[in-house]
Scaffold this motif. Structure first.
Motif, PDB file in Angstrom:
ATOM      1  N   LYS A  31       0.829  -1.213   0.000  1.00 23.88           N
ATOM      2  CA  LYS A  31       0.000   0.000   0.000  1.00 23.88           C
ATOM      3  C   LYS A  31       0.862   1.261   0.000  1.00 23.88           C
ATOM      4  O   LYS A  31       0.524   2.259   0.655  1.00 23.88           O
ATOM      5  CB  LYS A  31      -0.922  -0.001   1.226  1.00 23.88           C
ATOM      6  N   LYS A  32       1.945   1.213  -0.710  1.00 26.28           N
ATOM      7  CA  LYS A  32       2.873   2.355  -0.723  1.00 26.28           C
ATOM      8  C   LYS A  32       2.219   3.639  -1.205  1.00 26.28           C
ATOM      9  O   LYS A  32       2.652   4.732  -0.841  1.00 26.28           O
ATOM     10  CB  LYS A  32       4.090   2.017  -1.583  1.00 26.28           C
ATOM     11  N   GLY A  33       1.190   3.515  -2.006  1.00 27.08           N
ATOM     12  CA  GLY A  33       0.504   4.716  -2.479  1.00 27.08           C
ATOM     13  C   GLY A  33      -0.448   5.297  -1.457  1.00 27.08           C
ATOM     14  O   GLY A  33      -0.913   6.426  -1.601  1.00 27.08           O
ATOM     15  N   ASP A  34      -0.730   4.523  -0.379  1.00 20.54           N
ATOM     16  CA  ASP A  34      -1.690   4.960   0.640  1.00 20.54           C
ATOM     17  C   ASP A  34      -1.033   5.403   1.937  1.00 20.54           C
ATOM     18  O   ASP A  34      -1.655   6.118   2.731  1.00 20.54           O
ATOM     19  CB  ASP A  34      -2.682   3.838   0.944  1.00 20.54           C
ATOM     20  N   ILE A  35       0.189   4.930   2.190  1.00 19.92           N
ATOM     21  CA  ILE A  35       0.881   5.298   3.422  1.00 19.92           C
ATOM     22  C   ILE A  35       2.277   5.815   3.105  1.00 19.92           C
ATOM     23  O   ILE A  35       2.845   5.534   2.046  1.00 19.92           O
ATOM     24  CB  ILE A  35       0.991   4.103   4.396  1.00 19.92           C
ATOM     25  N   GLY A  36       2.822   6.591   4.041  1.00 15.88           N
ATOM     26  CA  GLY A  36       4.165   7.140   3.855  1.00 15.88           C
ATOM     27  C   GLY A  36       5.204   6.216   4.455  1.00 15.88           C
ATOM     28  O   GLY A  36       5.406   5.095   4.000  1.00 15.88           O
ATOM     29  N   LYS A  37       5.797   6.648   5.554  1.00 14.84           N
ATOM     30  CA  LYS A  37       6.822   5.842   6.212  1.00 14.84           C
ATOM     31  C   LYS A  37       6.197   4.776   7.119  1.00 14.84           C
ATOM     32  O   LYS A  37       5.054   4.905   7.557  1.00 14.84           O
ATOM     33  CB  LYS A  37       7.741   6.740   7.045  1.00 14.84           C
ATOM     34  N   VAL A  38       6.988   3.740   7.382  1.00 16.37           N
ATOM     35  CA  VAL A  38       6.590   2.713   8.337  1.00 16.37           C
ATOM     36  C   VAL A  38       7.582   2.755   9.498  1.00 16.37           C
ATOM     37  O   VAL A  38       8.749   2.391   9.349  1.00 16.37           O
ATOM     38  CB  VAL A  38       6.580   1.310   7.704  1.00 16.37           C
ATOM     39  N   TYR A  39       7.095   3.225  10.639  1.00 17.91           N
ATOM     40  CA  TYR A  39       7.944   3.345  11.821  1.00 17.91           C
ATOM     41  C   TYR A  39       7.725   2.151  12.762  1.00 17.91           C
ATOM     42  O   TYR A  39       6.635   1.579  12.823  1.00 17.91           O
ATOM     43  CB  TYR A  39       7.614   4.611  12.604  1.00 17.91           C
ATOM     44  N   GLY A  50       7.560  -0.800  22.864  1.00 18.16           N
ATOM     45  CA  GLY A  50       6.118  -0.651  22.970  1.00 18.16           C
ATOM     46  C   GLY A  50       5.634   0.765  23.186  1.00 18.16           C
ATOM     47  O   GLY A  50       6.179   1.725  22.645  1.00 18.16           O
ATOM     48  N   ILE A  51       4.590   0.911  24.006  1.00 19.46           N
ATOM     49  CA  ILE A  51       3.987   2.215  24.228  1.00 19.46           C
ATOM     50  C   ILE A  51       4.947   3.160  24.947  1.00 19.46           C
ATOM     51  O   ILE A  51       4.869   4.391  24.806  1.00 19.46           O
ATOM     52  CB  ILE A  51       2.655   2.072  25.005  1.00 19.46           C
ATOM     53  N   GLU A  52       5.899   2.590  25.711  1.00 19.12           N
ATOM     54  CA  GLU A  52       6.917   3.428  26.335  1.00 19.12           C
ATOM     55  C   GLU A  52       7.765   4.110  25.266  1.00 19.12           C
ATOM     56  O   GLU A  52       8.174   5.265  25.427  1.00 19.12           O
ATOM     57  CB  GLU A  52       7.801   2.593  27.262  1.00 19.12           C
ATOM     58  N   GLY A  53       8.026   3.397  24.179  1.00 20.84           N
ATOM     59  CA  GLY A  53       8.785   3.979  23.075  1.00 20.84           C
ATOM     60  C   GLY A  53       8.032   5.095  22.380  1.00 20.84           C
ATOM     61  O   GLY A  53       8.651   5.998  21.797  1.00 20.84           O
ATOM     62  N   VAL A  54       6.703   5.041  22.428  1.00 19.21           N
ATOM     63  CA  VAL A  54       5.894   6.126  21.856  1.00 19.21           C
ATOM     64  C   VAL A  54       6.071   7.383  22.698  1.00 19.21           C
ATOM     65  O   VAL A  54       6.314   8.477  22.166  1.00 19.21           O
ATOM     66  CB  VAL A  54       4.409   5.720  21.781  1.00 19.21           C
ATOM     67  N   PHE A  55       5.960   7.246  24.014  1.00 18.31           N
ATOM     68  CA  PHE A  55       6.148   8.398  24.897  1.00 18.31           C
ATOM     69  C   PHE A  55       7.527   9.037  24.690  1.00 18.31           C
ATOM     70  O   PHE A  55       7.663  10.264  24.685  1.00 18.31           O
ATOM     71  CB  PHE A  55       6.021   7.979  26.370  1.00 18.31           C
ATOM     72  N   GLU A  56       8.542   8.178  24.524  1.00 22.39           N
ATOM     73  CA  GLU A  56       9.924   8.656  24.419  1.00 22.39           C
ATOM     74  C   GLU A  56      10.343   8.958  22.976  1.00 22.39           C
ATOM     75  O   GLU A  56      11.483   9.350  22.731  1.00 22.39           O
ATOM     76  CB  GLU A  56      10.861   7.622  25.029  1.00 22.39           C
ATOM     77  N   GLU A  57       9.413   8.728  22.042  1.00 21.21           N
ATOM     78  CA  GLU A  57       9.670   8.974  20.614  1.00 21.21           C
ATOM     79  C   GLU A  57      10.880   8.174  20.122  1.00 21.21           C
ATOM     80  O   GLU A  57      11.687   8.651  19.320  1.00 21.21           O
ATOM     81  CB  GLU A  57       9.854  10.471  20.343  1.00 21.21           C
ATOM     82  N   LYS A  58      10.983   6.949  20.565  1.00 23.78           N
ATOM     83  CA  LYS A  58      12.070   6.055  20.143  1.00 23.78           C
ATOM     84  C   LYS A  58      11.590   5.273  18.927  1.00 23.78           C
ATOM     85  O   LYS A  58      11.155   4.127  19.022  1.00 23.78           O
ATOM     86  CB  LYS A  58      12.469   5.122  21.290  1.00 23.78           C
ATOM     87  N   PHE A  59      11.659   5.916  17.772  1.00 25.99           N
ATOM     88  CA  PHE A  59      11.176   5.327  16.533  1.00 25.99           C
ATOM     89  C   PHE A  59      12.327   4.993  15.590  1.00 25.99           C
ATOM     90  O   PHE A  59      13.353   5.673  15.581  1.00 25.99           O
ATOM     91  CB  PHE A  59      10.228   6.293  15.805  1.00 25.99           C
ATOM     92  N   ILE A  60      12.130   3.925  14.823  1.00 22.29           N
ATOM     93  CA  ILE A  60      13.059   3.623  13.732  1.00 22.29           C
ATOM     94  C   ILE A  60      12.257   3.455  12.451  1.00 22.29           C
ATOM     95  O   ILE A  60      11.071   3.100  12.486  1.00 22.29           O
ATOM     96  CB  ILE A  60      13.872   2.329  14.000  1.00 22.29           C
ATOM     97  N   ASP A  61      12.885   3.742  11.330  1.00 23.36           N
ATOM     98  CA  ASP A  61      12.268   3.512  10.029  1.00 23.36           C
ATOM     99  C   ASP A  61      12.568   2.061   9.649  1.00 23.36           C
ATOM    100  O   ASP A  61      13.679   1.727   9.245  1.00 23.36           O
ATOM    101  CB  ASP A  61      12.839   4.467   8.990  1.00 23.36           C
ATOM    102  N   ILE A  62      11.574   1.190   9.816  1.00 24.32           N
ATOM    103  CA  ILE A  62      11.801  -0.243   9.597  1.00 24.32           C
ATOM    104  C   ILE A  62      12.169  -0.546   8.149  1.00 24.32           C
ATOM    105  O   ILE A  62      12.914  -1.491   7.871  1.00 24.32           O
ATOM    106  CB  ILE A  62      10.559  -1.057   9.994  1.00 24.32           C
ATOM    107  N   THR A  63      11.675   0.254   7.230  1.00 24.38           N
ATOM    108  CA  THR A  63      11.916  -0.027   5.810  1.00 24.38           C
ATOM    109  C   THR A  63      13.392   0.030   5.447  1.00 24.38           C
ATOM    110  O   THR A  63      13.796  -0.512   4.418  1.00 24.38           O
ATOM    111  CB  THR A  63      11.142   0.966   4.928  1.00 24.38           C
ATOM    112  N   GLU A  64      14.198   0.677   6.276  1.00 24.47           N
ATOM    113  CA  GLU A  64      15.628   0.747   5.988  1.00 24.47           C
ATOM    114  C   GLU A  64      16.329  -0.577   6.282  1.00 24.47           C
ATOM    115  O   GLU A  64      17.407  -0.841   5.740  1.00 24.47           O
ATOM    116  CB  GLU A  64      16.273   1.862   6.820  1.00 24.47           C
ATOM    117  N   LYS A  65      15.737  -1.422   7.161  1.00 29.67           N
ATOM    118  CA  LYS A  65      16.381  -2.674   7.538  1.00 29.67           C
ATOM    119  C   LYS A  65      15.652  -3.913   7.018  1.00 29.67           C
ATOM    120  O   LYS A  65      16.266  -4.952   6.827  1.00 29.67           O
ATOM    121  CB  LYS A  65      16.487  -2.764   9.067  1.00 29.67           C
TER     122      LYS A  65
END
Length: 407
Positions: free
Chosen positions: A30-38, A43-58
């Motif tokens: 669905k690349k035409g429907d969504i942008g990045k995949v983080y 878990g939810i603790e990582g959301v609070f701390e903004e600990k995101f990675i771009d999974i598509t790079e790996k």
């Protein structure tokens, strides 16, 4: 164009990364429907701390997808964070939405068990209450305990059940070589449900004898009957193999393990329980006086990727795809689920259910699947379990050890 965020939570399993691969697989179509995949780390603790990675790079090709799918444990890390409801923890819920806005997150797939589905429920309810319709929150199930409601069986359970069945078959072979009377008590994970312990009965499917006694959480445990059962078995054989759930309780509702455990609880209010096998070991030693040992499978049963169930891995991926589809299609506040159509031939279909019907509800073993003595399982249980452990996965090795992917 909105971005997608995926995270993992709760206890790790051997199949949770296959569900992650399923989310990525559908998202990539669905690349035409969504942008990045983080991916949110922890878990939810990582959301609070903004600990995101771009999974598509790996994870960007078939080779990396397959390796990740067969890698045990939670590649994105995990947490056991209890999110309050809209009144108790409204600021936390606001913080999550603010982070989603900051990273243009329109779709959030949370992979986890009962406590994780509670988080999905609370977050989705908050969005609905506050008319936030541009963020879709969806749950993808996982748990080796197999205790989620509104799903026939949970991702991760099949592989854990295959490990338990195999381990019991091997233990039974080990102890059967001696003529000396002995009792071996094996403790299997299961706080309030006995699904995984019941899988020990599958060890008989390859020609072995399996455990002589099986005790699940759903039946009251009677110590006197336990000792008497062992004595009766000794009349015809020398070696007794016993399978018990870690959460077996007496008729008063007290965990057998509480005799050696403290009253400490985790962040969700659950008591720390383990040690039931050690309690029974001491009782057998005192009451019977034979050779006795206790074994606690502990962490080994959760992430044993060297003996994956192909059925489990394939279905886990399909559920990840279904969860991602629900999010992108705007079907928020649901959990992807499996409906079993038949046992023989084994047939399922995928669907979704409101997560409000899942959160904080435990699916227990039906009492009529346990024998009347409370120390074994009926054929209905075997028929239910057997399809879930079928098939093997080709594992890639490096220097003699299974190769894993680290994100």
């Amino acid at each position: 164009m909105k971005n997608l965020l995926v995270a993992q939570s709760g206890g790790p399993t051997a199949a949770i990364n296959s569900t992650l691969v399923g989310v990525l697989t559908y998202a990539y179509t669905k690349k035409g429907d969504i942008g990045k995949v983080y991916g949110a780390i922890n878990g939810i603790e990582g959301v609070f701390e903004e600990k995101f990675i771009d999974i598509t790079e790996k994870v960007k090709d078939t080779e990396s997808m397959n390796l990740l799918s067969n890698t045990p444990s939670s590649a994105l890390g995990s947490c056991r964070y209890k999110l309050g409801d809209k009144k108790e923890d409204e600021e936390k819920l606001k913080d999550i939405i603010a982070v989603f806005r900051k990273y243009n997150i329109g779709y959030f797939v949370y992979i986890g068990g009962n406590d994780s589905m509670d988080t999905v429920y609370k977050l989705a309810a908050y969005c609905e209450l506050n008319k936030i319709d541009d963020i879709k929150v969806v749950g993808a199930p996982k748990t080796i305990d197999n205790d989620l409601a509104k799903i026939d069986h949970c991702p991760g359970f099949g592989s854990a059940a295959k490990y338990v069945a195999t381990t019991f078959a091997e233990i039974e072979r080990d102890i059967s070589v001696y003529n000396t009377k002995s009792v071996t008590i094996v403790e299997v994970m299961g706080r309030n449900v006995g699904w995984l312990t019941a899988a020990s009965a599958l060890s008989k499917q390859a020609g072995g004898n399996g455990p002589s006694l099986i005790y699940l959480c759903e039946s009251d445990f009677d110590m006197d009957n336990f000792i008497e059962s062992i004595k009766n078995i000794f009349k015809t054989k020398s070696n007794v193999l016993v399978a018990i759930s870690e959460g077996i309780k007496n008729k008063d509702g007290r965990y057998i393990s509480e005799e050696v455990q403290s009253d400490m609880v985790d962040s969700f209010g659950h008591k720390y329980i383990s040690g039931a096998a050690r309690v029974l070991e001491e009782v057998v030693r005192k009451e019977i006086g034979c050779k006795v040992r206790s074994i606690e499978l502990n962490l080994m049963q959760r992430c044993s990727a060297h003996i994956l169930s192909r059925t489990d891995i394939e279905e886990s991926k399909l559920l990840g795809m279904k969860a991602c589809q629900c999010a992108i299609d705007g079907n928020a506040g649901v959990m992807a689920t499996i409906i079993r159509k038949s046992n023989n031939p084994y047939e399922i279909e995928l669907s979704s259910v409101p997560v409000s019907e899942v959160a904080n509800i435990e699916k227990k073993v039906p009492l009529h699947w346990i024998n009347k003595e409370g120390n074994g399982v009926q054929q209905e249980m075997i028929d239910y379990l057997l399809p879930l452990i079928q098939g093997e996965v080709e594992i890639e090795y490096r220097n003699g050890i299974p190769k894993h992917m680290i994100l």
